[in-house]
Design an enzyme around this catalytic site. Structure first.
Site, short mmCIF file in Angstrom:
data_model
loop_
_atom_site.label_atom_id
_atom_site.label_comp_id
_atom_site.label_asym_id
_atom_site.label_seq_id
_atom_site.Cartn_x
_atom_site.Cartn_y
_atom_site.Cartn_z
N HIS A 93 0.84 -1.20 0.00
CA HIS A 93 0.00 0.00 0.00
C HIS A 93 0.88 1.24 0.00
CE1 HIS A 93 -3.55 2.42 0.60
NE2 HIS A 93 -2.97 3.02 1.62
N SER A 94 0.68 2.14 -0.99
CA SER A 94 1.41 3.40 -1.11
C SER A 94 2.92 3.09 -1.20
CB SER A 94 1.06 4.32 0.06
OG SER A 94 1.43 5.65 -0.21
N LEU A 95 3.75 3.60 -0.32
CA LEU A 95 5.18 3.26 -0.35
C LEU A 95 5.36 1.75 -0.42
CD1 LEU A 95 8.26 3.75 0.08
CD2 LEU A 95 7.79 3.71 2.54
N ALA A 97 3.79 -0.43 -1.96
CA ALA A 97 3.66 -0.99 -3.30
C ALA A 97 5.00 -1.03 -4.01
CB ALA A 97 2.65 -0.19 -4.11
N SER A 120 -1.36 -0.97 -4.29
CA SER A 120 -2.50 -0.18 -3.84
C SER A 120 -2.08 1.26 -3.60
CB SER A 120 -3.05 -0.79 -2.54
OG SER A 120 -3.94 0.08 -1.89
#
Length: 248
Positions: A93-95, A97, A120
């Site tokens: 998720h975010s970083l 990913a 994500s």
């Protein structure tokens, strides 16, 4: 002052005897492995849940921060390969990913490509917007983060807590901003599934298609309600989609 003893990068959130799939989850900037603890109650049989714990948070709070995505991935892979064999599904998720993507590449290079990579709330590798957010003055920095949601209001409203967490958040956002994918690499062959939170101010939905270039396999995009932190809603549906199964 001596460094705190490193406690490792992997946290077992839900073990499974002879797991068929190991779901490895990589948190956002400032996040910890416990961000995925709520996923434990919706796992189908045979799925093991592992969370990645970056330095500087939780039980690793006193450790030296790491602001290099490739180094993060390398440390995660070294520990994953010491676990009993299982197919890996990576969710970041975010970083997270980007760390998941680099982890997938390293596993592939070692002959253990994951079953699926899930990205994500993150633009394709190297495409981050607002790369200077980690350099903003403290007030502007926290105002930007607060607008995204996902941070305990008790931290945002407490000056001492903000001071405590600022170095970790700046380090993570610096890692995201500085990251560039390796040139000349062969794309993955596993499916890549992307998840976009409707209205996410950091991620343009029409740019998510750039993730298709990281694989020769299938690419899918799911749009979910909830903005940047959409992962907190309909967890069962998200997990089912990540695993390619019907919800339980």
């Amino acid at each position: 002052m001596s460094r705190a003893r490193e406690r490792g990068w992997i946290r077992m959130l839900a073990a499974a005897e002879d797991p068929v799939v190991r779901l490895v989850c990589f948190p956002h900037s400032g996040g910890s492995a416990t961000a995925f603890h709520g996923w434990t109650g919706t796992l189908p049989p045979g799925v093991e849940l592992v969370g990645v714990q970056y330095p500087g948070r939780g039980d690793r709070f006193g450790e030296q921060l790491v602001d290099d995505v490739a180094e993060m991935a390398g440390r995660v892979v070294a520990e994953l390969l010491r676990l009993p064999a299982a197919d890996h599904v990576l969710f970041g998720h975010s970083l997270g990913a980007l760390v998941a993507y680099e982890t997938a590449m390293l596993l592939r290079d070692m002959g253990s490509e994951p079953r699926r990579l899930c990205a994500s709330a993150c633009l394709p590798p190297g495409a981050m917007k607002n790369r200077d957010v980690h350099l903003a003055p403290d007030d502007e920095f926290w105002e930007t983060l607060a607008a995204l949601g996902g941070i305990d209001p008790g931290i945002i409203e407490n000056a001492e807590m903000r001071e405590l967490f600022t170095p970790t958040l700046r380090s993570d956002l610096r890692a995201h901003a500085w990251y560039r994918p390796r040139g000349g690499t062969t794309p993955l062959s596993c499916p890549v599934s992307c998840y976009h939170g409707d209205g996410d101010p950091l991620v343009d939905e029409d740019r998510m298609a750039g993730w298709a270039a990281v694989t020769s396999g299938a690419y899918t995009l799911r749009v979910r309600p909830g903005g940047h932190f959409h992962v907190s809603g309909d967890v069962a549906g998200l997990i089912a989609d990540v695993l390619g199964r019907d919800p339980v």
